[in-house]
Scaffold this active site. Sequence first.
Site, PDB file in Angstrom:
ATOM      1  CB  SER A 110     -31.224  27.175  12.942  1.00  0.00           C
ATOM      2  OG  SER A 110     -29.921  27.105  12.472  1.00  0.00           O
ATOM      3  CG  ASP A 250     -27.065  30.463  19.196  1.00  0.00           C
ATOM      4  OD1 ASP A 250     -26.499  29.382  18.234  1.00  0.00           O
ATOM      5  OD2 ASP A 250     -28.026  30.912  19.329  1.00  0.00           O
ATOM      6  CG  HIS A 277     -27.865  26.418  17.124  1.00  0.00           C
ATOM      7  ND1 HIS A 277     -27.925  27.755  16.904  1.00  0.00           N
ATOM      8  CD2 HIS A 277     -28.504  25.710  16.267  1.00  0.00           C
ATOM      9  CE1 HIS A 277     -28.521  27.777  15.403  1.00  0.00           C
ATOM     10  NE2 HIS A 277     -28.706  26.632  15.157  1.00  0.00           N
TER      11      HIS A 277
END
Length: 309
Positions: A110, A250, A277
């Site tokens: 991320s 995602d 995610h």
Amino acid sequence: MTRRPDRKGTVPFGDYQTWFRVTGTLDGTRPPLVIAHGGPGSTHDYLRSLADLAEHGHPVVHYDQLGNGGSTHLPGRGPDFWTPGLLQAELENLLTQLGIANDYVLLGHSWGGLLAAAHAATRPPGLRGLIIANSPASYELWREGIAGLRAALPPEVEATLRRHEAAATTDSAEYARAVRVFDNRHVCRVDPLPHDFVATLMEIQNDPTVYFTMNGPSEFYVNGTLRDHSVVDCLPAIAVPTLVLSGRHDEATPIAVRPFAELIPGARWEIFEESSHVPHLEEPQQFSQVLLEFLAGVNSGHKTGVSVQ
């Protein structure tokens, strides 16, 4: 059960301390996998299961970025302090302090993917490989992709989100409930939420300074200092084997991830069909297999006998 660390502690970073844990032995046999977590403002906890890669001979280094988890907390510092450059300097310091700056692989998840990409673009001589997991190449692209995901939410949920965002009441319980609808679709689709994931959420709640300052009140309402941050321009400078990962559902949508795959020379993009995610929690076996295959390729070119102090 996730393998326990073989070593943990802190290293100095200027006047502060960066907390870390090492699973496996940093003996130079194989380059350690250093893991940069997301947020910013998250902790290593939700990525803790990656320590099991040490069972396959790959040392794994987790750490908590400054302001989070076991590292120094600085709740009084404002936007001028919490910059991408600060956290990049912290990563470089950690590598040096642990004595692994001459031989390592870097995984950024991320926000950590932007951090890792910016680091890799400086062409550090010890970097052997790069894994960018579930990351946007820019927050402008992140917001553009998420706008489409929000448009697909139930109308009453999206109306609730917009009402509180307009009124600056994003700290309300009603807003939090609406956010969970999005999160259950696009952040973590495992029900109930894994313990390690919950541990990170609790850490953010305990001290949201970094998350609120750099990101904003939620994953899809980015109004913090990262609002216009991008690593797109530096991607062509990356010169190590690179694996790009994302989930079919995602919140890091294809439009946000694609620059990594298209601009980093030779990058390979792997999409996990049943994940959002956090595919390491949603499809853990496949995720481990993909990482092990990539690491095997990195190791095949690894110069054995390198001494790591």
